[in-house]
Design a protein around this motif. Structure first.
Motif, PDB file in Angstrom:
ATOM      1  N   ALA A  27       0.829  -1.203   0.000  1.00  0.00           N
ATOM      2  CA  ALA A  27       0.000   0.000   0.000  1.00  0.00           C
ATOM      3  C   ALA A  27       0.867   1.259   0.000  1.00  0.00           C
ATOM      4  N   LEU A  28       1.955   1.246   0.789  1.00  0.00           N
ATOM      5  CA  LEU A  28       2.857   2.400   0.811  1.00  0.00           C
ATOM      6  C   LEU A  28       3.533   2.606  -0.535  1.00  0.00           C
ATOM      7  N   ASN A  29       3.945   1.511  -1.168  1.00  0.00           N
ATOM      8  CA  ASN A  29       4.570   1.625  -2.491  1.00  0.00           C
ATOM      9  C   ASN A  29       3.593   2.204  -3.506  1.00  0.00           C
ATOM     10  N   GLU A  30       2.354   1.708  -3.474  1.00  0.00           N
ATOM     11  CA  GLU A  30       1.345   2.207  -4.405  1.00  0.00           C
ATOM     12  C   GLU A  30       1.046   3.683  -4.146  1.00  0.00           C
ATOM     13  N   ARG A  31       0.979   4.040  -2.866  1.00  0.00           N
ATOM     14  CA  ARG A  31       0.727   5.444  -2.515  1.00  0.00           C
ATOM     15  C   ARG A  31       1.882   6.320  -2.998  1.00  0.00           C
ATOM     16  N   GLY A  32       3.105   5.840  -2.823  1.00  0.00           N
ATOM     17  CA  GLY A  32       4.264   6.588  -3.301  1.00  0.00           C
ATOM     18  C   GLY A  32       4.231   6.791  -4.806  1.00  0.00           C
ATOM     19  N   GLU A  33       3.829   5.745  -5.529  1.00  0.00           N
ATOM     20  CA  GLU A  33       3.729   5.862  -6.988  1.00  0.00           C
ATOM     21  C   GLU A  33       2.653   6.884  -7.382  1.00  0.00           C
ATOM     22  N   ARG A  34       1.497   6.836  -6.695  1.00  0.00           N
ATOM     23  CA  ARG A  34       0.428   7.788  -6.990  1.00  0.00           C
ATOM     24  C   ARG A  34       0.863   9.219  -6.670  1.00  0.00           C
ATOM     25  N   LEU A  35       1.561   9.398  -5.554  1.00  0.00           N
ATOM     26  CA  LEU A  35       2.063  10.725  -5.206  1.00  0.00           C
ATOM     27  C   LEU A  35       3.068  11.224  -6.235  1.00  0.00           C
ATOM     28  N   GLY A  36       3.922  10.322  -6.724  1.00  0.00           N
ATOM     29  CA  GLY A  36       4.894  10.697  -7.762  1.00  0.00           C
ATOM     30  C   GLY A  36       4.195  11.149  -9.036  1.00  0.00           C
ATOM     31  N   ARG A  37       3.152  10.398  -9.444  1.00  0.00           N
ATOM     32  CA  ARG A  37       2.401  10.785 -10.646  1.00  0.00           C
ATOM     33  C   ARG A  37       1.689  12.122 -10.432  1.00  0.00           C
ATOM     34  N   ALA A  38       1.127  12.318  -9.236  1.00  0.00           N
ATOM     35  CA  ALA A  38       0.452  13.585  -8.940  1.00  0.00           C
ATOM     36  C   ALA A  38       1.444  14.749  -8.966  1.00  0.00           C
TER      37      ALA A  38
END
Length: 111
Positions: free
Chosen positions: A73-84
């Motif tokens: 979940a943290l990895n996915e959140r990090g990826e979403r934050l990077g895209r944002a």
């Protein structure tokens, strides 16, 4: 020796396990079960036992699973934050270009 003590000694002790609890269960079925010594047609007694190792393994598996899920979940959140963050940077650049173009147009038509 009680039945529970015998079960503990014969089943759990050889595997270095500890029996935490046992419950006697009486089961009834309509069919005769040929491989069990029964008191009548389809009626027999059995025990449900709980081992210390089964709980520890289950708990360890649960903790490992929870850690893996949290990590994912943290990895996915990090990826979403990077895209944002990338989209925000693109929007900022587009807004700056739009402002410069609008300013140039305003200056051109002011004269």
């Amino acid at each position: 020796m009680s039945t529970k003590s015998a079960i503990c000694k014969e089943i759990f002790a050889p595997h270095d396990e500890r029996m935490l609890g046992a419950v006697q269960v009486k089961r009834r079925t309509k069919k005769k079960i040929p491989f069990l010594a029964t008191g009548g047609q389809g009626e027999y007694l059995t025990y449900i036992c709980l081992s210390g190792n089964s709980i520890l393994h289950t708990a360890a598996d649960s903790v490992t699973s929870a850690v893996q899920k949290a990590s994912q979940a943290l990895n996915e959140r990090g990826e979403r934050l990077g895209r944002a963050e990338e989209k925000t940077e693109d929007m900022k650049n587009s807004a700056q270009q739009f402002a410069e173009t609008a300013h140039k147009l305003a200056m051109k038509h002011k004269c």
